[in-house]
Every structure is written in structure tokens, then in C-alpha cells.
Enzyme design. Structure first.
Site, PDB file in Angstrom:
ATOM      1  NE  ARG A   1      -3.897   0.525   1.863  1.00 39.04           N
ATOM      2  CZ  ARG A   1      -5.115   0.524   2.380  1.00 39.04           C
ATOM      3  NH1 ARG A   1      -5.375   1.259   3.445  1.00 39.04           N
ATOM      4  NH2 ARG A   1      -6.073  -0.204   1.852  1.00 39.04           N
TER       5      ARG A   1
ATOM      6  CG  HIS B   1      -8.428   0.189  -2.859  1.00 34.46           C
ATOM      7  ND1 HIS B   1      -7.603  -0.901  -2.611  1.00 34.46           N
ATOM      8  CD2 HIS B   1      -9.094   0.416  -1.680  1.00 34.46           C
ATOM      9  CE1 HIS B   1      -7.757  -1.285  -1.346  1.00 34.46           C
ATOM     10  NE2 HIS B   1      -8.647  -0.508  -0.761  1.00 34.46           N
TER      11      HIS B   1
ATOM     12  CD  GLN C   1     -12.745  -2.053  -0.886  1.00 37.22           C
ATOM     13  OE1 GLN C   1     -11.962  -1.968   0.037  1.00 37.22           O
ATOM     14  NE2 GLN C   1     -13.952  -2.583  -0.741  1.00 37.22           N
TER      15      GLN C   1
ATOM     16  CG  ASP D   1     -13.875   6.110  -0.555  1.00 36.43           C
ATOM     17  OD1 ASP D   1     -13.831   5.944   0.679  1.00 36.43           O
ATOM     18  OD2 ASP D   1     -12.861   6.046  -1.279  1.00 36.43           O
TER      19      ASP D   1
ATOM     20  CB  CYS E   1     -13.962   0.766   0.231  1.00 34.40           C
ATOM     21  SG  CYS E   1     -13.413   2.475   0.404  1.00 34.40           S
TER      22      CYS E   1
ATOM     23  NE  ARG F   1     -10.584  -5.398   0.332  1.00 32.50           N
ATOM     24  CZ  ARG F   1      -9.652  -4.523   0.695  1.00 32.50           C
ATOM     25  NH1 ARG F   1      -9.913  -3.654   1.656  1.00 32.50           N
ATOM     26  NH2 ARG F   1      -8.478  -4.509   0.096  1.00 32.50           N
TER      27      ARG F   1
HETATM   28  N1   CP Z   1     -11.210  -0.514   2.443  1.00 30.11           N
HETATM   29  C1   CP Z   1      -9.936  -0.567   2.829  1.00 30.11           C
HETATM   30  O1   CP Z   1      -9.008  -0.755   2.025  1.00 30.11           O
HETATM   31  O2   CP Z   1      -9.773  -0.440   4.178  1.00 30.11           O
HETATM   32  P1   CP Z   1      -8.391  -0.206   4.927  1.00 30.11           P
HETATM   33  O3   CP Z   1      -7.887   1.136   4.510  1.00 30.11           O
HETATM   34  O4   CP Z   1      -8.750  -0.274   6.384  1.00 30.11           O
HETATM   35  O5   CP Z   1      -7.427  -1.297   4.530  1.00 30.11           O
HETATM   36  N1  NVA Z   2     -10.247   6.640  -1.016  1.00 28.19           N
HETATM   37  C1  NVA Z   2      -9.813   6.155   0.267  1.00 28.19           C
HETATM   38  C2  NVA Z   2      -9.931   4.669   0.334  1.00 28.19           C
HETATM   39  C3  NVA Z   2      -9.571   4.062   1.662  1.00 28.19           C
HETATM   40  C4  NVA Z   2      -9.667   2.573   1.672  1.00 28.19           C
HETATM   41  C5  NVA Z   2      -8.391   6.603   0.539  1.00 28.19           C
HETATM   42  O1  NVA Z   2      -7.540   6.501  -0.365  1.00 28.19           O
HETATM   43  O2  NVA Z   2      -8.121   7.062   1.634  1.00 28.19           O
END
Ligand code: CP
Ligand code: NVA
Length: 309
Positions: free
Chosen positions: A108, A135, A138, A227, A267, A293
Site C-alpha cells: 500500500r 484500489h 477492493q 467513499d 469500502c 475481501r
Molecule cells: N477498504 C480498505 O481498504 O480499508 P483499509 O484502509 O482499512 O485497509
Molecule cells: N479513497 C480512500 C480509500 C480508503 C480505503 C483513501 O484513499 O483514503
């Protein structure tokens, strides 16, 4: 060995294979506990190395359970404890070490370019666990959830996204091209998909409708996604941006423009973009969405390691 960086670079045949495997594996686990291992332990002896440059709850937990259920193990690295983050070691050398010690790397990251840099030097697969521009794990999992709940192909459904144009939406757009489903986006003009995304949609002859109006986007929807308005590392004036989204809040009134059996997905984590009433309603499938997931990521790991049946 295959990487999993962006949905747009993976064939729909392979994406469908991943979803099919996830469905089969999920159904075979009905009476098993979280840490029980799938029959045949297909990733026995394999190590998934994970690294998070941004916060995570669900992605971290779901990859942990995913590799465990396949008979393997995981190790999570803290970027602040690596020489790499202090500029004292290169991505090239770090990647070579990761490749010698592990079997797959889940990252990540706060910069898309790092996925490409790691990919260049790794001899093990890399999985994108969220980047500023996408993402993918997801959204593939969300397609699984939608088809599981609706019991039909996503290509027969109307999908709506009401909210910011961010990484999650970019992956949803890629999915709508791959899986040929109708997508309507509702966001304030200032926060609609950028030129590059619009060009990508146009080049793929896809019909994605974009409105500066939440009701229009929600109309006749089978699924409404949202989101956070402010994503991680979003360097904006938060109050100013939140103000733009006042008319884009998911509430009962907005849900009433969608189909009666419309479901709400998010998400997570959530912000103020959805009313508590909708978030906690029967239409909201967010907890179901989160647990799925694990199932889809197992099949992504098998795909990456060449073990998909
Ligand atoms: N939805 C998602 O990716 O959650 P986290 O940021 O908690 O991993
Ligand atoms: N759009 C959000 C998704 C988190 C899972 C972010 O990037 O923070």
C-alpha cells in the site's frame, strides 16, 4: 508469476477466473473457523510480505487471513523501520531481498511510481493494496459481493458512484470497462474524473455518465457506492472540499431515487458522506463487503502465484 497492480492491465478472463475460484472456496469454508486452512493448503510454505505506507485495517487483516487460509504465512514490514524509507537503501536492493525471502509482496503506497519501481526489480509478484490512483483488490472484491447478493452478472446491473473522484472510483471505472456494466457518477463539477480518466473511458468506447447531481446518478440504481470525501494524504482545504459535497450526501431521500432493492456499498472507513440511517439500514451491505475481501484476495494470491485452478 503475475502481478496485480491495476484492473485495466488484467484480462477479463483472468478476473472472472479469480471470482469463480473465490466463490468456490468461500462455499467450501462454511463450517470452518477463520484460521482453518483450505483443503490441500495450496500456498503451504509460502510467505506474503506486506508493507503499508498508509493506514489500513481491512486490507491488512484480510491479506493476513487470506494467506493463512491458503496454508502460508505473512510478515508485515513497517516502512519506518526499513533503510529504504530513510534513503539508506535503494528500491532495487530492497526488492532483491524481498524476492529472496518471500513469495509475494503486497504494497500500500503513497506513490504509484513505487509499484512500478518495485515491479522492475522484484522476481516475485507485487499486489497493489491501494495507491493514490487505484484500489484494485477492493473493487474486484466488491464485484464479487454485488454478484453474490444480486445473484446475477454485474453486466446486467446499474451501478452508481456518488462521491469524490478518487482511487476507488478509478478502479470502479476500470471494472466497468472490463465487465461491461453501466456506471453513473455523481460528483460536484470540480471533483469529477480528470482528463486522463475521461480519455481512458473514451478510448475504451465505454458509456459512463457523469452528473453534477446526486439524484440523477442514483436514479434506477441497483447499487450505490460512496467513499470518504477526503482520502488519505488528500492535501486539500478539508472544510472547503466537504462544502462542495453537501448535496451529495447519501441519505434516505437519495436512496429513494434508486431501485427498491438497491444496496449501499462503502469500502470503509467512512466519513460524513453517508447518513447513519442509510449506513445502518438493511440496504447497507458494508460488513458483508468487508469480509468478502478475504475470499477474493485468496484467489488473487493464487492467481499471482500461478496456482489458480
Ligand atoms: N477498504 C480498505 O481498504 O480499508 P483499509 O484502509 O482499512 O485497509
Ligand atoms: N479513497 C480512500 C480509500 C480508503 C480505503 C483513501 O484513499 O483514503
Amino acid at each position: 508469476m503475475r502481478h496485480f497492480i491495476n484492473l485495466k492491465d488484467i484480462s477479463v478472463t483472468d478476473l472472472r477466473k479469480i471470482l469463480k475460484d473465490a466463490k468456490k472456496r468461500k462455499s467450501l469454508r462454511k463450517n470452518l473457523d477463520n484460521l482453518d486452512i483450505d483443503k490441500g493448503a495450496p500456498l503451504k510454505g509460502k510467505l506474503l510480505i506486506q508493507m503499508f505506507e498508509k493506514s489500513s485495517l481491512r486490507t491488512r487483516l484480510s491479506f493476513y487471513l487470506a494467506i493463512k487460509q491458503l496454508g502460508g504465512s505473512t510478515l508485515t514490514l513497517r516502512p519506518d523501520e526499513l533503510h529504504l524509507s530513510k534513503g539508506a537503501e535503494s528500491i532495487e536492493d530492497t526488492a532483491k531481498i524481498l524476492s529472496n525471502f518471500g513469495n509475494a509482496f503486497m504494497l500500500r503506497t503513497d506513490k504509484d511510481i513505487k509499484l512500478e519501481e518495485f515491479k522492475k526489480y522484484l522476481s516475485i509478484p507485487i499486489i497493489n493494496g491501494l495507491s493514490p490512483s487505484s484500489h484494485p483488490t477492493q473493487i474486484l472484491s466488491d464485484i464479487f459481493t454485488i454478484e453474490e447478493i444480486k445473484k446475477k452478472s454485474i453486466s446486467k446491473l446499474n451501478i452508481a458512484w456518488i462521491g469524490d473522484s478518487n482511487n476507488v472510483l478509478n478502479s470502479l471505472i476500470a471494472a466497468s470497462i472490463k465487465f461491461s456494466f453501466k456506471l453513473k457518477i455523481g460528483s460536484p463539477k470540480k471533483y469529477q474524473p480528470n482528463k486522463n480518466i475521461l480519455k481512458y473511458i473514451k478510448n475504451n468506447k465505454n458509456k459512463i455518465l457523469i452528473y453534477d447531481n446526486a439524484k440523477k446518478a442514483a436514479s434506477a440504481a441497483d447499487v450505490i457506492f460512496s467513499d470518504k470525501v477526503i482520502s488519505m494524504n488528500d492535501k486539500v482545504n478539508k472544510n472547503k472540499k466537504l462544502n462542495f459535497f453537501k448535496k451529495f450526501k447519501i441519505n434516505k431521500k437519495l436512496m429513494s431515487f434508486a431501485k427498491k432493492n438497491c444496496i449501499f456499498l462503502h469500502c470503509l472507513p467512512r466519513g460524513s458522506e453517508v447518513d447513519e440511517e442509510v449506513f445502518l439500514s438493511k440496504q447497507s451491505k458494508v460488513w458483508h463487503q468487508a469480509i468478502n475481501r478475504v475470499h477474493v484476495q485468496k484467489s488473487i494470491l493464487l492467481y499471482c502465484l500461478g496456482k489458480l485452478r
